[in-house]
Write a protein that holds these residues in place. Structure first.
Motif: not given
Length: 82
Positions: A63-79
């Protein structure tokens, strides 16, 4: 499978596991068969839960409900910085 429909199965297990089953049966005042049945039911339920989660995830991808890889990496870095 009805409550009166039963089948006996056998399996070779390590002695330590057999002792653990026996000890748990004593502790819970249940039969060894009950302990083994509950363990199998729990395992099968968990496998089904995981299977349904995978199917739900695949439906999200379709259905296209996915997260862009770079957005996920940025999120992980913020954590990591928290």
């Amino acid at each position: 499978m009805g409550p009166s429909t039963k089948q006996t199965i056998s399996a070779q297990i390590p002695v330590e596991l057999a002792l653990a089953v026996e000890n748990l049966a004593i502790e819970l005042d249940r039969s060894k068969s009950w302990i083994i049945k509950e363990a199998l039911l729990s395992m099968l339920a968990e496998r089904e839960r995981r299977h349904q989660s995978v199917l739900a995830g695949l439906a999200d991808v379709d259905a296209g409900r996915v997260v862009n890889h770079s957005d996920m990496m940025d999120f992980a870095d913020r954590l990591k910085k928290v």
